[in-house]
Design an enzyme around this catalytic site. Sequence first.
Site, PDB file in Angstrom:
ATOM      1  N   ARG A  38     -26.157  13.743  16.900  1.00 27.53           N
ATOM      2  CA  ARG A  38     -25.916  12.354  16.532  1.00 27.53           C
ATOM      3  C   ARG A  38     -24.564  11.875  17.060  1.00 27.53           C
ATOM      4  NH1 ARG A  38     -27.630  13.058  10.165  1.00 27.53           N
ATOM      5  NH2 ARG A  38     -29.809  12.393  10.350  1.00 27.53           N
ATOM      6  N   ARG A  85      -5.382  -2.397   8.719  1.00 27.32           N
ATOM      7  CA  ARG A  85      -5.395  -3.865   8.636  1.00 27.32           C
ATOM      8  C   ARG A  85      -5.558  -4.416  10.045  1.00 27.32           C
ATOM      9  NH1 ARG A  85      -0.828  -6.332   4.883  1.00 27.32           N
ATOM     10  NH2 ARG A  85       0.418  -4.886   6.091  1.00 27.32           N
ATOM     11  N   ASP A 138       2.484  -0.823  11.410  1.00 28.38           N
ATOM     12  CA  ASP A 138       2.383  -2.149  12.057  1.00 28.38           C
ATOM     13  C   ASP A 138       3.705  -2.899  12.084  1.00 28.38           C
ATOM     14  OD1 ASP A 138       0.950  -3.969   9.196  1.00 28.38           O
ATOM     15  OD2 ASP A 138       2.579  -2.504   9.358  1.00 28.38           O
ATOM     16  N   GLY A 150       0.847  -1.201   0.000  1.00 25.59           N
ATOM     17  CA  GLY A 150       0.000   0.000   0.000  1.00 25.59           C
ATOM     18  C   GLY A 150       0.880   1.249   0.000  1.00 25.59           C
ATOM     19  N   GLY A 176     -10.250  13.429  20.557  1.00 26.19           N
ATOM     20  CA  GLY A 176     -11.122  13.378  21.746  1.00 26.19           C
ATOM     21  C   GLY A 176     -12.325  12.480  21.559  1.00 26.19           C
ATOM     22  N   ARG A 189       1.224  -5.026  -5.140  1.00 28.88           N
ATOM     23  CA  ARG A 189       1.545  -6.236  -4.396  1.00 28.88           C
ATOM     24  C   ARG A 189       1.857  -7.296  -5.441  1.00 28.88           C
ATOM     25  NH1 ARG A 189      -2.737  -3.594  -1.688  1.00 28.88           N
ATOM     26  NH2 ARG A 189      -2.125  -2.916   0.408  1.00 28.88           N
ATOM     27  N   VAL A 248      18.017   9.098  -4.013  1.00 26.61           N
ATOM     28  CA  VAL A 248      18.755   9.571  -5.198  1.00 26.61           C
ATOM     29  C   VAL A 248      19.796  10.623  -4.806  1.00 26.61           C
ATOM     30  CG1 VAL A 248      18.527  10.802  -7.397  1.00 26.61           C
ATOM     31  CG2 VAL A 248      16.867   9.026  -6.768  1.00 26.61           C
ATOM     32  N   ARG A 249      19.383  11.566  -3.949  1.00 24.46           N
ATOM     33  CA  ARG A 249      20.288  12.662  -3.611  1.00 24.46           C
ATOM     34  C   ARG A 249      21.457  12.196  -2.747  1.00 24.46           C
ATOM     35  NH1 ARG A 249      17.463  17.662  -4.596  1.00 24.46           N
ATOM     36  NH2 ARG A 249      16.580  17.360  -6.678  1.00 24.46           N
ATOM     37  N   ARG A 299     -17.622  15.642  12.964  1.00 18.66           N
ATOM     38  CA  ARG A 299     -18.149  16.081  14.270  1.00 18.66           C
ATOM     39  C   ARG A 299     -19.057  17.308  14.123  1.00 18.66           C
ATOM     40  NH1 ARG A 299     -16.609  15.139  19.630  1.00 18.66           N
ATOM     41  NH2 ARG A 299     -14.539  14.235  19.289  1.00 18.66           N
ATOM     42  N   ARG A 352      13.335  10.542  -3.217  1.00 16.01           N
ATOM     43  CA  ARG A 352      14.201  11.712  -3.498  1.00 16.01           C
ATOM     44  C   ARG A 352      15.478  11.638  -2.663  1.00 16.01           C
ATOM     45  NH1 ARG A 352      14.609  16.559  -0.758  1.00 16.01           N
ATOM     46  NH2 ARG A 352      15.299  18.391  -1.946  1.00 16.01           N
ATOM     47  N   THR A 381       4.420   2.506   5.497  1.00 12.77           N
ATOM     48  CA  THR A 381       3.032   2.015   5.516  1.00 12.77           C
ATOM     49  C   THR A 381       2.241   2.826   6.515  1.00 12.77           C
ATOM     50  OG1 THR A 381       1.548   0.195   6.140  1.00 12.77           O
ATOM     51  CG2 THR A 381       3.742   0.171   7.141  1.00 12.77           C
ATOM     52  N   ILE A 382       1.044   3.251   6.117  1.00 11.33           N
ATOM     53  CA  ILE A 382       0.235   4.070   7.049  1.00 11.33           C
ATOM     54  C   ILE A 382      -0.183   3.253   8.261  1.00 11.33           C
ATOM     55  CG2 ILE A 382      -0.638   5.581   5.198  1.00 11.33           C
ATOM     56  CD1 ILE A 382      -3.377   4.068   5.559  1.00 11.33           C
ATOM     57  N   ASP A 383      -0.174   1.911   8.129  1.00 19.16           N
ATOM     58  CA  ASP A 383      -0.643   1.055   9.231  1.00 19.16           C
ATOM     59  C   ASP A 383       0.226   1.171  10.467  1.00 19.16           C
ATOM     60  OD1 ASP A 383      -1.552  -1.720   7.017  1.00 19.16           O
ATOM     61  OD2 ASP A 383      -2.390   0.282   7.325  1.00 19.16           O
ATOM     62  N   ASP A 422       5.544  -5.002   5.876  1.00 20.04           N
ATOM     63  CA  ASP A 422       6.116  -6.313   6.222  1.00 20.04           C
ATOM     64  C   ASP A 422       6.265  -7.221   5.003  1.00 20.04           C
ATOM     65  OD1 ASP A 422       3.030  -7.674   7.733  1.00 20.04           O
ATOM     66  OD2 ASP A 422       3.425  -6.514   5.924  1.00 20.04           O
ATOM     67  N   GLU A 455     -10.384  -0.921  11.370  1.00 22.23           N
ATOM     68  CA  GLU A 455     -11.045  -1.890  10.479  1.00 22.23           C
ATOM     69  C   GLU A 455     -10.785  -3.334  10.899  1.00 22.23           C
ATOM     70  OE1 GLU A 455      -9.568  -1.623   6.487  1.00 22.23           O
ATOM     71  OE2 GLU A 455      -7.485  -1.649   7.115  1.00 22.23           O
TER      72      GLU A 455
HETATM   73  O1  F6P Z   1      -1.728  -1.657   4.278  1.00 25.83           O
HETATM   74  C1  F6P Z   1      -2.212  -0.387   4.012  1.00 25.83           C
HETATM   75  C2  F6P Z   1      -3.693  -0.441   3.755  1.00 25.83           C
HETATM   76  O2  F6P Z   1      -4.139   0.854   3.530  1.00 25.83           O
HETATM   77  C3  F6P Z   1      -4.509  -1.048   4.889  1.00 25.83           C
HETATM   78  O3  F6P Z   1      -4.643  -0.183   5.994  1.00 25.83           O
HETATM   79  C4  F6P Z   1      -5.793  -1.328   4.160  1.00 25.83           C
HETATM   80  O4  F6P Z   1      -6.604  -2.289   4.800  1.00 25.83           O
HETATM   81  C5  F6P Z   1      -5.265  -1.852   2.821  1.00 25.83           C
HETATM   82  O5  F6P Z   1      -4.013  -1.227   2.608  1.00 25.83           O
HETATM   83  C6  F6P Z   1      -6.159  -1.536   1.647  1.00 25.83           C
HETATM   84  O6  F6P Z   1      -5.577  -2.198   0.531  1.00 25.83           O
HETATM   85  P1  F6P Z   1      -5.965  -1.747  -0.962  1.00 25.83           P
HETATM   86  O7  F6P Z   1      -5.387  -0.390  -1.199  1.00 25.83           O
HETATM   87  O8  F6P Z   1      -5.303  -2.810  -1.826  1.00 25.83           O
HETATM   88  O9  F6P Z   1      -7.465  -1.737  -1.022  1.00 25.83           O
END
Ligand code: F6P
Length: 319
Positions: free
Chosen positions: A162, A171, A129, A11, A185, A72, A24-25, A154, A21, A125-127, A103, A222
Site C-alpha cells: 500500500r 499550521r 514557523d 501550543g 525517504g 491561548r 530558574v537556574r 511503512r 529549568r 513551537t513544533i511548527d 508568534d 496540514e
Molecule cells: O501550533 C502548534 C500546533 O500543534 C499546530 O501545528 C497545530 O495545527 C495546532 O497547534 C493544534 O492546536 P490545538 O492543540 O489547540 O488543537
Amino acid sequence: MRRIGVLTSGGDAPGMNAAIRAVVRVAYVHGIQVYGVKGGYNGLINGDMNVLTRRDVSGISQHGGTILHTARCLEFKTEQGRKKAVQNMKAAGIEGLIAIGGDGTFAGAHELCKLGIPTIGVPGTIDNDLAYTDFCIGFDTAINTVVSSISKIRDTMDSHDRIGVIEVMGRNCGDIALFSGVACGAEAVIIPEIEWDINQIADRLRNRYEFGVQTGIIVVAEGAGKAETIASDLEKMTGLDIRATVLGHVQRGGDPTAQDATLAARLAGRAVELLAKNKGNRVVGILNNSIKDFDIEEALAQKKRIHTKLYKLAYDLAF
Ligand code: F6P
C-alpha cells in the site's frame, strides 16, 4: 532586576520544561528570583503566579509538556486584560518576563513591553514557523516523532503493498513535513509554501508501480491538504491501495531530544542574561548554531524563507 516571571503560551512543545529549568537556574546565578506563571497569559491576568525554586525545576528538563501549563489567551488581546496583567505583576514585584512560545506569544510580549514590562521571547513551537531563527524549541523532537511513526506505518504499508499518506502538523508552515519527509525517504512531500500537482504525484506512483514498486509514503503538511482527501483522490487516479494517517497530537509530546533540550537551555539562558541587563523587547534565537537576540517587532516582521533546495532534494531522492 531582582524578580522576573516566566510563562509558556500557545501550543506546548517538547523542551519547554528544559527552558523553564534553565530560566530558574541561570536567574539564581544572577541573584534573580523567578515566578512561574500558570496557563500562559491567563496566569498574569488571574494572578496565578508562584515562586519557582531551583528544587521545583529539578529533573524536569527531560520531560515533554510544560509544568506551567499553557493556553491561548483571548483576554490578553484586550487592553483591559493586559492592564490587569501588568497590575498583578507590579503587585507581585515582578519587573520582567520571559515568554516561551510562538508568534502569538511574541505579539503579547511586545504589548507588555509597550506597557513598561521588559519582556523576552523564547521560540517554543513544533511548527518552527518563526522566520528569524533557524530552529524553535520542540521542532527537532516533533520531526523525530514523525520519522519514528512513519517507520511503523511503512512496515504495514510494505506488508500490504500500500501507499501511506501521512498528515503532519505545522499550521501554515511545511517544515515538519519537509524535514521529516527527507529523513524518512518519502516518495512525495506536500507543503503549503510550494505549489503542488496531484497529477504529477499520481504519475510518479504509476511509474513506480510499472517498475514493480507498489508501496511508499507521502507526507503532507496540514496547511497544504488533508491526507484523507489526497489518499482518496490518488486511489481513484491510480487504482492503487492507499491509506491515510493523521498523526495529530503525538507530535506535540514526548521527551525532548538532546538537541531540543540543549537549544532550550541555551536560549533561556540568554533570555535571563538580557533581563539581568535590563534589556527587554527582544527575542532570542539560533542562527548557524550561534545564539542571537533581536528586536521583537523586527523578528516578527521577517518572512519565513522557503527551503526550496531541500524541497528539490526531497523530490530528487524519491524514486
Ligand atoms: O501550533 C502548534 C500546533 O500543534 C499546530 O501545528 C497545530 O495545527 C495546532 O497547534 C493544534 O492546536 P490545538 O492543540 O489547540 O488543537
